[in-house]
Design a protein around this motif. Structure first.
Motif, PDB file in Angstrom:
ATOM      1  N   TYR A  56     -21.866   2.951  -6.210  1.00  0.00           N
ATOM      2  CA  TYR A  56     -21.646   1.615  -6.782  1.00  0.00           C
ATOM      3  C   TYR A  56     -20.470   1.579  -7.751  1.00  0.00           C
ATOM      4  O   TYR A  56     -19.733   0.596  -7.790  1.00  0.00           O
ATOM      5  CB  TYR A  56     -22.922   1.124  -7.478  1.00  0.00           C
ATOM      6  N   THR A  57     -20.306   2.624  -8.522  1.00  0.00           N
ATOM      7  CA  THR A  57     -19.182   2.689  -9.449  1.00  0.00           C
ATOM      8  C   THR A  57     -18.722   4.134  -9.563  1.00  0.00           C
ATOM      9  O   THR A  57     -19.443   5.069  -9.203  1.00  0.00           O
ATOM     10  CB  THR A  57     -19.548   2.170 -10.857  1.00  0.00           C
ATOM     11  N   GLY A  58     -17.530   4.308 -10.082  1.00  0.00           N
ATOM     12  CA  GLY A  58     -16.995   5.635 -10.309  1.00  0.00           C
ATOM     13  C   GLY A  58     -15.544   5.543 -10.750  1.00  0.00           C
ATOM     14  O   GLY A  58     -14.976   4.451 -10.835  1.00  0.00           O
ATOM     15  N   ILE A  59     -14.963   6.682 -11.032  1.00  0.00           N
ATOM     16  CA  ILE A  59     -13.569   6.741 -11.468  1.00  0.00           C
ATOM     17  C   ILE A  59     -12.802   7.655 -10.523  1.00  0.00           C
ATOM     18  O   ILE A  59     -13.205   8.798 -10.278  1.00  0.00           O
ATOM     19  CB  ILE A  59     -13.450   7.268 -12.908  1.00  0.00           C
ATOM     20  N   LEU A  60     -11.701   7.127  -9.998  1.00  0.00           N
ATOM     21  CA  LEU A  60     -10.841   7.907  -9.116  1.00  0.00           C
ATOM     22  C   LEU A  60      -9.504   8.143  -9.793  1.00  0.00           C
ATOM     23  O   LEU A  60      -8.890   7.223 -10.326  1.00  0.00           O
ATOM     24  CB  LEU A  60     -10.599   7.155  -7.802  1.00  0.00           C
ATOM     25  N   THR A  61      -9.046   9.381  -9.774  1.00  0.00           N
ATOM     26  CA  THR A  61      -7.644   9.652 -10.056  1.00  0.00           C
ATOM     27  C   THR A  61      -6.956   9.758  -8.709  1.00  0.00           C
ATOM     28  O   THR A  61      -7.199  10.704  -7.955  1.00  0.00           O
ATOM     29  CB  THR A  61      -7.458  10.941 -10.863  1.00  0.00           C
ATOM     30  N   ASP A  62      -6.153   8.763  -8.389  1.00  0.00           N
ATOM     31  CA  ASP A  62      -5.513   8.719  -7.082  1.00  0.00           C
ATOM     32  C   ASP A  62      -4.622   9.946  -6.896  1.00  0.00           C
ATOM     33  O   ASP A  62      -3.707  10.169  -7.685  1.00  0.00           O
ATOM     34  CB  ASP A  62      -4.689   7.440  -6.948  1.00  0.00           C
ATOM     35  N   PRO A  63      -4.883  10.751  -5.867  1.00  0.00           N
ATOM     36  CA  PRO A  63      -4.080  11.970  -5.698  1.00  0.00           C
ATOM     37  C   PRO A  63      -2.639  11.695  -5.321  1.00  0.00           C
ATOM     38  O   PRO A  63      -1.780  12.560  -5.489  1.00  0.00           O
ATOM     39  CB  PRO A  63      -4.818  12.707  -4.560  1.00  0.00           C
ATOM     40  N   TYR A  64      -2.348  10.510  -4.822  1.00  0.00           N
ATOM     41  CA  TYR A  64      -0.987  10.195  -4.398  1.00  0.00           C
ATOM     42  C   TYR A  64      -0.113   9.671  -5.529  1.00  0.00           C
ATOM     43  O   TYR A  64       1.101   9.849  -5.507  1.00  0.00           O
ATOM     44  CB  TYR A  64      -1.008   9.164  -3.275  1.00  0.00           C
TER      45      TYR A  64
END
Length: 283
Positions: free
Chosen positions: A140-148
């Motif tokens: 439902y939720t989370g934090i992504l550090t975009d690898p690109y």
């Protein structure tokens, strides 16, 4: 329905290709890498984001940091790229509009038979501070550090927000289909489409930018102005590679095991692209 904060590691057990069991195929693949002197892959997730940490309710979320790590040295990767069979990109129009029929229903597929569909498995693997419903596996939720791009994205599941984070096929399905995948049995195409080693949670607009591109057409952090890449014959200009190619090295390092595992051929343009990047990487 109750939900809990948790993170889960991806368990990528490869489904049977050519009639072999998932566990046997993965074992053979890893053994082949060891014999070749290749650094072992961890669950088929080279270059994975920083290890995830459980975040209790009410505590500050952990700030994710991308950690581009290579499982292969550039020398090893170059040797593997050189050994890939030749392929010709042929788009005969039979892929258009038939992706689900050819590669299966992405969101309903449970690659590792853990009771959760692969796409939510990837969100749980690549995001931190996740809120997951254990009954449905939905993130439902989370934090992504975009690898690109290195950008931090707050993921919120919803009609207007889910697309902020998308699941990228490192080897795009159309490109796979056009370079030999058309002749594969349906089971092998479905396996590649849902194998965690070929999937990565990324910023939605980056996934759209990459689209069906192969490495001769798109590299993270490098954006040639290309509209219809194959028809126009436009390719990345290698003299324009960034001075620091660590991101591109990491990306090619993640691609090579997918090519090898699925015995996929490579076009001359893509072989040149991957080789050019790898030759710029530390040995």
């Amino acid at each position: 329905m109750s939900r809990r904060s948790t993170t889960r590691s991806s368990r990528s057990r490869r489904r049977g290709l050519h009639g072999q069991s998932p566990r046997l195929l993965l074992s053979l693949f890893l053994v082949a890498f060891v014999v070749a002197g290749v650094t072992s892959l961890t669950n088929g997730q080279a270059g994975q984001l920083a290890p995830q940490q459980d975040t209790a309710q009410g505590t500050a979320p952990v700030t994710p940091v991308p950690v581009p790590q290579s499982a292969l040295t550039s020398t090893e990767a170059l040797a593997l790229v050189a050994a890939l069979p030749d392929a010709v990109y042929t788009d005969n129009g039979s892929y258009a509009g038939n992706r689900e029929e050819l590669f299966g229903d992405a969101w309903s597929f449970d690659f590792d038979q853990n009771g959760c569909d692969t796409r939510n498995d990837i969100l749980a693997r690549d995001l931190v501070a996740t809120d997951i419903d254990p009954a449905t596996c939905r993130v439902y939720t989370g934090i992504l550090t975009d690898p690109y791009t290195g950008e931090t994205i707050d993921f919120v599941r919803g009609q207007d927000t889910s697309a902020d984070v998308q699941i990228d096929h490192l080897l795009p399905l159309k490109a796979v289909y056009a370079t030999g995948g058309e002749a594969w049995p349906a089971e092998k195409r479905e396996a590649l489409a849902n194998d965690p080693v070929n999937l990565l949670a990324v910023k939605g607009t980056e996934n759209s930018s990459k689209s069906d591109s192969l490495p001769s057409e798109w590299l993270p952090g490098f954006y040639p102005d290309i509209s219809d890449r194959h028809d126009l014959g436009q390719r990345v200009v290698w003299d324009d590679l960034p001075a620091d190619t660590s991101l591109q090295c990491w990306y090619i390092d993640k691609l090579v095991p997918v090519f090898v595992a699925y015995e996929l051929g490579v076009t001359p343009e893509d072989r040149a692209a991957m080789s050019a990047v790898l030759e710029s990487c530390p040995a």
